[in-house]
Every structure is written in structure tokens, then in C-alpha cells.
Design a protein around this motif. Structure first.
Motif, mmCIF file in Angstrom:
data_model
loop_
_atom_site.group_PDB
_atom_site.id
_atom_site.type_symbol
_atom_site.label_atom_id
_atom_site.label_comp_id
_atom_site.label_asym_id
_atom_site.label_seq_id
_atom_site.Cartn_x
_atom_site.Cartn_y
_atom_site.Cartn_z
ATOM 1 N N HIS A 259 0.806 -1.284 -0.016
ATOM 2 C CA HIS A 259 -0.068 0.008 -0.058
ATOM 3 C C HIS A 259 0.786 1.264 0.209
ATOM 4 C CE1 HIS A 259 -2.976 3.004 1.321
ATOM 5 N NE2 HIS A 259 -3.155 2.641 2.340
ATOM 6 N N GLY A 260 0.737 2.132 -0.699
ATOM 7 C CA GLY A 260 1.309 3.512 -0.678
ATOM 8 C C GLY A 260 1.446 3.839 -2.283
ATOM 9 N N HIS A 261 2.554 4.271 -2.735
ATOM 10 C CA HIS A 261 2.873 4.898 -3.954
ATOM 11 C C HIS A 261 4.291 4.367 -4.727
ATOM 12 C CE1 HIS A 261 -0.600 7.219 -3.018
ATOM 13 N NE2 HIS A 261 -0.545 7.481 -4.247
ATOM 14 N N ILE A 294 -3.030 -2.112 -2.667
ATOM 15 C CA ILE A 294 -4.032 -1.045 -2.260
ATOM 16 C C ILE A 294 -3.322 0.198 -2.755
ATOM 17 C CG2 ILE A 294 -5.091 0.164 -0.241
ATOM 18 C CD1 ILE A 294 -4.646 -2.247 1.420
ATOM 19 N N CYS A 295 -4.393 1.107 -3.173
ATOM 20 C CA CYS A 295 -3.937 2.287 -3.802
ATOM 21 C C CYS A 295 -2.928 2.218 -4.904
ATOM 22 C CB CYS A 295 -3.663 3.419 -2.825
ATOM 23 S SG CYS A 295 -4.745 4.174 -1.684
ATOM 24 N N CYS A 296 -1.946 3.220 -5.067
ATOM 25 C CA CYS A 296 -1.134 2.993 -6.159
ATOM 26 C C CYS A 296 0.066 2.067 -6.110
ATOM 27 C CB CYS A 296 -0.631 4.713 -6.540
ATOM 28 S SG CYS A 296 -1.970 5.703 -7.247
ATOM 29 N N THR A 297 0.553 2.076 -4.981
ATOM 30 C CA THR A 297 1.462 0.858 -4.916
ATOM 31 C C THR A 297 0.848 -0.378 -5.366
ATOM 32 O OG1 THR A 297 2.805 1.671 -2.932
ATOM 33 C CG2 THR A 297 2.994 -0.547 -3.377
ATOM 34 N N GLY A 298 -0.416 -0.473 -5.079
ATOM 35 C CA GLY A 298 -1.226 -1.590 -5.509
ATOM 36 C C GLY A 298 -1.081 -1.770 -6.973
ATOM 37 N N THR A 299 -1.222 -0.647 -7.614
ATOM 38 C CA THR A 299 -1.559 -0.323 -9.168
ATOM 39 C C THR A 299 -0.320 -0.471 -9.683
ATOM 40 O OG1 THR A 299 -3.255 1.289 -8.768
ATOM 41 C CG2 THR A 299 -2.226 1.434 -10.853
ATOM 42 N N GLU A 300 0.868 -0.131 -9.354
ATOM 43 C CA GLU A 300 2.158 -0.293 -9.872
ATOM 44 C C GLU A 300 2.463 -1.658 -10.137
ATOM 45 O OE1 GLU A 300 4.615 2.028 -10.845
ATOM 46 O OE2 GLU A 300 3.827 3.648 -9.848
ATOM 47 N N VAL A 301 1.982 -2.400 -9.040
ATOM 48 C CA VAL A 301 2.425 -4.136 -9.184
ATOM 49 C C VAL A 301 1.236 -4.772 -9.952
ATOM 50 C CG1 VAL A 301 4.157 -4.483 -7.083
ATOM 51 C CG2 VAL A 301 1.708 -4.479 -6.758
ATOM 52 N N MET A 302 0.304 -4.220 -9.908
ATOM 53 C CA MET A 302 -0.835 -4.415 -10.781
ATOM 54 C C MET A 302 -0.509 -4.657 -12.094
ATOM 55 S SD MET A 302 -4.756 -3.346 -10.747
ATOM 56 C CE MET A 302 -6.095 -4.547 -10.810
ATOM 57 N N MET A 303 -0.021 -3.469 -12.660
ATOM 58 C CA MET A 303 0.251 -2.972 -14.151
ATOM 59 C C MET A 303 1.430 -3.919 -14.616
ATOM 60 S SD MET A 303 -1.418 -0.451 -15.430
ATOM 61 C CE MET A 303 -0.489 0.551 -16.566
ATOM 62 N N ARG A 304 2.517 -4.135 -13.793
ATOM 63 C CA ARG A 304 3.628 -4.851 -14.168
ATOM 64 C C ARG A 304 3.471 -6.443 -14.014
ATOM 65 N NH1 ARG A 304 5.991 -0.056 -12.206
ATOM 66 N NH2 ARG A 304 6.601 1.376 -13.929
ATOM 67 N N HIS A 305 3.026 -6.924 -12.964
ATOM 68 C CA HIS A 305 3.001 -8.451 -12.449
ATOM 69 C C HIS A 305 1.619 -8.778 -12.569
ATOM 70 C CE1 HIS A 305 7.071 -7.460 -11.712
ATOM 71 N NE2 HIS A 305 6.879 -6.493 -10.698
ATOM 72 N N ASN A 312 -9.201 0.346 -3.306
ATOM 73 C CA ASN A 312 -8.561 1.787 -3.546
ATOM 74 C C ASN A 312 -8.720 2.535 -2.079
ATOM 75 O OD1 ASN A 312 -11.569 1.926 -3.758
ATOM 76 N ND2 ASN A 312 -11.498 2.957 -5.519
ATOM 77 N N TYR A 313 -8.248 3.644 -2.107
ATOM 78 C CA TYR A 313 -8.181 4.431 -1.134
ATOM 79 C C TYR A 313 -9.081 4.423 0.099
ATOM 80 C CZ TYR A 313 -7.551 8.575 1.723
ATOM 81 O OH TYR A 313 -7.488 9.520 2.943
ATOM 82 N N GLY A 476 -4.932 5.695 -11.060
ATOM 83 C CA GLY A 476 -5.041 5.826 -9.451
ATOM 84 C C GLY A 476 -6.253 5.369 -8.970
ATOM 85 N N CYS A 477 -7.035 6.015 -8.083
ATOM 86 C CA CYS A 477 -7.961 5.294 -7.392
ATOM 87 C C CYS A 477 -9.174 5.274 -8.295
ATOM 88 C CB CYS A 477 -8.307 6.286 -6.102
ATOM 89 S SG CYS A 477 -7.094 5.597 -5.009
ATOM 90 N N GLY A 478 -9.251 6.183 -9.337
ATOM 91 C CA GLY A 478 -10.317 5.992 -10.475
ATOM 92 C C GLY A 478 -10.224 4.591 -11.008
ATOM 93 N N ALA A 479 -9.060 4.293 -11.522
ATOM 94 C CA ALA A 479 -8.772 3.080 -12.242
ATOM 95 C C ALA A 479 -8.985 1.652 -10.970
ATOM 96 C CB ALA A 479 -7.275 2.740 -12.546
ATOM 97 N N GLY A 480 -8.703 2.315 -9.764
ATOM 98 C CA GLY A 480 -9.171 1.130 -8.828
ATOM 99 C C GLY A 480 -10.576 0.981 -8.833
ATOM 100 N N ALA A 481 -11.501 1.959 -8.729
ATOM 101 C CA ALA A 481 -12.823 2.133 -8.787
ATOM 102 C C ALA A 481 -13.415 0.987 -10.169
ATOM 103 C CB ALA A 481 -13.437 3.315 -8.936
#
Ligand code: XCC
Length: 635
Positions: A259-261, A294-305, A312-313, A476-481
Motif C-alpha cells: 500500500h502506498g505509492h 491497495i492504492c497506487c503501490t497496488g496499481t504499480e504491481v498490478m500493471m507490471r505483474h 482503493n483509497y 489511480g483510485c479511479g482505475a481502482g474503482a
């Protein structure tokens, strides 16, 4: 207070659990804060010096100036740009961290990292004017890092930030330079905002807001280099299929949320989990480690792995309430301090990792680039220990999860388009914009806020725009939604896209062997990754020979709340884009500031803020902006 908090069914399932256990969630605390301070909401409360706090009476009966003489316009403008400075500082600190890691790799240190995308490194070097002939990758990495770090330290104000000028249209760069808002140094732009808003400095709201634009462009610079250098180190995202929402937490696994960025640690946690998976199994977890985001750290690893996203937030407290989250590892930004309290009611280990983000109640495992793998291993051990304390009777994992196709970097989008036209990949996109199959493009960005029913604005506006053939991008959290609610699927395209949009997404999907369309909303990454969307927009604008403000491209942050979002929004406006906000910014106590942001900026930079809290009306307004831009282009 009797209102709906979230349209997320997983959240709806867990809120009664919180109530039963006497646990306060973000929504309880929001309720307890009512009524919130009206002066603060209007932005007319000044706490800049200790003669105050002062506030201006919005009804005109009481004081109209603070003790020093600052009026509502000065106060509102100063408060806003201090927020922008904080946002720019946050994104840029993240960027600095990544650039430093790249520098270390160039020096031959930081053995946990390597250059994963050599082509991107070469391309970045070229864009920054670095000669690469005869140099090895390490040398190039070091030079790219050095030039990037120069954007944080240059003292010659005549030389602009290289990551800014080299990534926007020439016309835009000139316009912003002529306005005096092009930063020469990210840190200096942040410091300048802090100094010009000190007691007794800048009092002219217009001049103050121009300082805000400069801060927002410093934010742009920091975001851009964060994204691009992360791609160099960790790989440029390519489409993959994963899932989202709390159902991704597994009863038979040791669940760790990142979680984080900042992806620097979470990347290594993913690597370590693979390496040490047997240890988790030995501890009794049949499925080993299960990393969720969770949040953008979650997104970073989601996008790459393809790591699944838990939430989300606004619902970040919920994973702990499932009773099956063994550890939550946090780095920086958007981490609620309440996590340290809530985790006391469960077995979950909360682990902070950055010297600047410690939380009472958490265990601190200090992260450094040199010892990244050691920190990751220590974190996994703590998770295993916590797993042993898990109480099976308290497990309550909402069985909601949706498929999400993610990983749409600019490169991935261009790659997909090139299957239709290898020589000129942008042509199919442009042709379809011109023939009206695609009416325009909307980028959804920004947070969740307690001021809005969680995720509702995102979903409603997106469905409406899609039905009107608007191509949807999200970060970001929009993509999370969107990922939690199943809008990043082929099925969503078939269900919600207008005929033109459906035809285009299907043609691209088929050409790429997907047996169906691309997903309805393209996941472009975390918040710093907004620059991915900008890079596509810049390429389109350059091809058409126009500036960004002429494109039928809108931005929407319908549930926004953070200072980073203030910076991103102002940056989008500075780039010439109409930017919708679905929450009311804390500026309405000044007519002058409100008018500048929502209207006058249009003459200056082409972009402006469109504030509309009603999702239906917001969609209509965004559609009219798109129509107006199409008319301007004669299409
Ligand atoms: Fe934070 Fe990036 Fe906002 Fe989400 S969208 S609440 S800033 S996590 Ni960036």
C-alpha cells in the motif's frame, strides 16, 4: 446520518463487522466531524502565522481581512497553492527516489535492481539529449539519472526542467515559458511557493495562482520522470488479466497487502515472495504467499505483474476487517493513520518502511535500496508470524472480485494500434476520432472522498460517456474503482459502449488476438502515470499539428480530495485540458480565485476547472466540451 457510503458491495458487507466490533472507519469519523468548518470549506481560514488563525466572513458582515490585511482572495489563493506545493513535493520525492535508485544501479550498487527495459532507457536518453554511442547500459543509466536529478537542483532559472520541455508540444512549452510558469527546478518551485506565501509576501491572487501553475508543472516533471524511470527499472507495463476487490484475499494463503505509492520496495516484496513461497507453505498456508495491492503501490504491481488489487483509497481499512490479512506493508502517501488503530483489533501486522512515514502502532522495517531484499525478507517473516496468530473464526472475506484487464502503458496502446497499421499506429485512432466512431477521450483520475458515495461518480460518469462513444482511460483510485466494478473487461465494452466505440475497441481487440474488444476502460496505471495518457495526447496533437487544448480530450477527477490531486488537476489545466472536479474545491470563499480557475484560465492556457458534483450533469457537460472541441477542429 443515514446515507449510503459506498457502492462497493465488499465494503457494504464489512461495515457491519466494523460496527459490531466497535471499530471506527473513515465513514464514522467523517460523520463525527459534521458539521465541518464552513470557513475551511470555503478556503477563507488562514493559519499561516500565529497572529491568527484569521477568517473572512463570507457573508460580508464580519471581518473582511485577516490581522495582517490579507483579504479572502489572498488567503484562498495562498491556501490552494500551498496544497499544490505539497502535492508536487510528494510526487517529486517519489521521482527523486526512483532516480536515485537508477543512479545506484548505474554505479553498480543496489543489487536487488536491474535495468529491465533497455529500449526504454535508450529512448529516454535520446529524449533527454544524452549521447549513447559506445556507452554501456550502466553508463547510460547513470547519465539519465544525473540529468533527471538536475531537474531537482539546477540553479540557472533560464534553463527549464528537461523532463517538462522535452515531453510536451513545442507550442505548449513556449506558452508556459512566456507566462513565466515553466519551472527550472522542481524543488525550487516548491520552495518558491512556500516562500511567496509566507506572511507578508505575495498578496496578488493572480500572481499567487501563477505560482501555483509553476508548482503544478513541477509536479508534472516529477510525475513524468517517476513513471518513465520506474519503467526502465521494473519494465514497461503490457496488458495482462488480473482481478480486483476484496475477494482477491485468500483464506488459504498468507495475505500481504502492499500500500502506498512507491514501487521500489513492493517490487522486491513480490520477488521475495516467489523466492520464499515454500516458507509460507511450511507455515501451513497451502497457497503460499498472496500479495495484493491497495492504492497506487497496488496499481504499480498490478500493471507490471498482474498482482490483484484489494481495494482503493477510501476502503483501505477494509482488508484488515476481513480477518485474513496477515500484513499490510506501507510506503508513502494516502495511508490512513487509522490503520495503526484498527490493526490492534486483528492479528494483522502493519509495517512501515520509509523514514518519513511512520505510524503509531506499526512495526518499522527500514527500507534502503542497498538492503531492499533483506527488508523484503524480514517483512515476509513478520507476515508468517502474524499468520500464526490468525483467528479462523473471525475470517470474513467478501466474495466479490471482478476480472480486470490492466497494463495499458502508452507503449502498449501504440503496440495494440500498430496491429491495425504497423507504419502509422496513431492513424487508426485519429481516423476513428475524425469519423466520429470515437467522439473524444476522457481520462479519469484522482481519489475517493467521503464527500461522495465511494466509486459512484466514477462509474456513473464513465457509463454515460461510454454510451456516447468516448474512449475511457483511467489512473489511480479511479482505475481502482473501475477495476473493482468490472468496467475493465470485454463484457463491459459489449454492455456499455456506444456502437462506434464498440466497433473500434473490437477491431483493435480482434487484431490483437483477443477474440473480442479491448476493455471499456483502459487502465493506465497509478497517479504519477497520468503522464502516460499525456504522452499519447501529445503524440496525437503533434500528428494533427495542434496544441493539446484543441483536442477532444477531457479529464475528470470526480471524487478527488488530496493535495497531489490539486497538483495534478492544475497541471492538466496548465496543459490546456478541461478538468472536471466532482467535489467542491476549497476556494469558493474567493470570487476572484473561483473565476480564474473556472473561467479566466481558459484565455491564458486553454484549460480550466469544470466543477459539477452531479454525475449525470457532469457527464453532459463533459460531452459538450468534447463537442465544442470537435467543432473547433472542424470534425
Ligand atoms: Fe491517493 Fe494514489 Fe488520490 Fe488514490 S488517487 S487517494 S492521491 S492513492 Ni492518486
Amino acid at each position: 446520518m443515514n446515507f449510503k457510503f459506498s457502492i462497493d458491495r465488499a465494503v457494504q458487507q464489512l461495515l457491519p463487522v466494523a460496527e459490531k466490533n466497535n471499530i471506527q472507519t473513515v465513514w464514522d469519523r467523517f460523520k463525527a466531524q459534521q458539521p465541518q468548518c464552513g470557513f475551511g470549506k470555503l478556503g477563507v481560514c488562514c493559519r499561516i502565522c500565529w497572529k491568527g488563525p484569521c477568517r473572512v466572513d463570507p457573508f460580508g458582515n464580519g471581518p473582511q481581512r485577516g490581522v495582517c490585511g490579507a483579504d479572502a482572495h489572498t488567503i484562498v489563493a495562498r491556501n490552494l497553492i500551498r496544497g499544490i506545493a505539497a502535492g508536487a513535493a510528494s510526487h517529486s520525492d517519489h521521482g527523486r527516489h526512483i532516480a536515485m535508485a537508477l543512479f545506484e544501479v548505474g554505479e553498480g550498487h543496489a543489487s536487488a535492481y536491474k535495468i529491465k527495459d533497455e529500449a526504454k532507457l535508450q529512448q529516454v536518453a535520446k529524449r533527454l539529449g544524452i549521447k549513447t554511442d559506445g556507452k554501456n547500459l550502466q553508463q547510460i543509466a547513470k547519465e539519465v539519472a544525473t540529468v533527471s536529478l538536475d531537474d531537482f537542483s539546477r540553479q540557472n532559472a533560464k534553463v527549464p526542467c528537461q523532463w517538462a520541455v522535452s515531453t510536451m508540444t513545442k507550442e505548449r512549452a513556449e506558452k508556459l515559458s512566456n507566462l513565466g510558469v515553466m519551472p527550472h527546478n522542481i524543488d525550487a518551485a516548491v520552495a518558491e511557493i512556500m516562500s511567496r506565501t509566507h506572511v507578508g509576501c505575495d498578496a496578488d491572487p493572480v500572481n499567487i495562482l501563477l505560482g501555483g501553475l509553476k508548482g503544478a508543472l513541477a509536479d508534472y516533471t516529477g510525475m513524468y520522470l517517476s513513471t518513465e524511470l520506474s519503467d526502465v527499472l521494473f519494465g514497461t507495463p503490457q496488458p495482462s488479466v488480473t482481478s480486483a476487490n476484496l475477494g482477491v484475499i485468500k483464506e488459504n494463503a498468507i495475505n500481504i497487502a502492499v500500500h502506498g505509492h512507491n514501487p521500489l520496495l513492493s517490487e522486491i516484496v513480490c520477488d521475495a515472495a516467489l523466492l520464499l513461497n515454500d516458507a509460507a507453505k511450511k507455515a501451513g498456508a497451502a497457497e503460499g504467499f498472496n500479495i495484493v495491492g491497495i492504492c497506487c503501490t497496488g496499481t504499480e504491481v498490478m500493471m507490471r505483474h498482474g498482482v490483484p488489487l484489494a481495494t482503493n483509497y477510501l476502503s483501505q481499512e477494509m482488508p484488515i476487517l476481513t480477518g485474513a490479512l496477515d500484513a499490510m506493508v506501507v510506503d508513502v502517501q494516502c495511508i490512513m493513520p487509522s490503520l495503526g488503530v484498527i490493526k490492534e483489533c486483528f492479528h494483522t501486522e502493519l509495517i512501515t518502511t520509509m523514514p518519513t512515514t511512520k505510524i503509531p502502532g506499526a512495526t518499522h522495517v527500514e527500507f534502503t535500496e542497498e538492503k531492499a531484499m533483506d527488508a523484503a525478507k524480514q517483512i515476509l517473516e513478520l507476515a508468517i508470524e502474524a499468520y500464526q496468530r490468525r483467528d479462523p473464526k473471525r475470517i470474513n472475506i467478501p466474495q466479490y472480485k471482478e476480472t480486470a484487464v490492466v497494463g495499458f502503458s502508452a507503449e502498449a496502446i501504440i503496440g495494440a494500434l500498430s496491429k491495425l497499421n504497423p507504419e502509422d499506429p496513431l492513424k487508426p485512432l485519429l481516423d476513428n476520432i475524425v469519423n466520429g466512431n470515437i467522439q473524444g477521450i476522457a481520462l479519469f483520475a484522482g481519489c475517493n472522498s467521503t464527500n461522495v458515495v465511494q466509486d459512484q461518480n466514477f462509474i456513473e460518469i464513465a457509463k454515460r460517456l461510454a454510451a456516447n462513444n468516448v474512449l475511457l482511460l483511467a489512473t489511480g483510485c479511479g482505475a481502482g474503482a473501475f477495476s473493482k466494478h468490472g468496467l475493465m473487461t470485454q463484457e463491459a465494452t459489449l454492455k456499455y459502449a456506444g456502437e462506434g466505440l464498440k466497433a473500434v475497441l473490437t477491431a483493435i481487440g480482434e487484431a490483437n488476438g483477443l477474440n473480442g474488444p479491448l476493455p471499456l476502460v483502459l487502465h493506465m496505471g497509478s497517479c504519477v502515470d497520468n503522464t502516460r495518457a499525456i504522452s499519447v495526447a501529445v503524440a496525437v496533437a503533434q500528428k494533427l499539428g495542434v496544441d493539446l487544448n484543441k483536442l477532444p480530450l477531457v479529464v475528470s477527477a470526480p471524487e478527488t480530495m488530496s493535495e497531489k490531486a490539486m497538483a495534478i488537476g492544475t497541471c492538466a489545466v496548465s496543459l490546456g485540458l478541461t478538468t472536471h472536479l466532482g467535489t467542491i474545491p476549497q476556494v469558493t470563499g474567493s470570487k476572484v480565485v473561483t473565476e480564474i480557475l473556472t473561467d479566466k484560465l481558459k484565455d491564458l492556457v486553454g484549460g480550466y476547472f469544470l466543477v459539477e458534483t452531479d454525475p449525470e450533469k457532469a457527464a453532459e457537460k463533459l460531452l459538450s466540451v468534447i463537442e465544442e472541441k470537435r467543432k473547433g477542429l472542424n470534425i
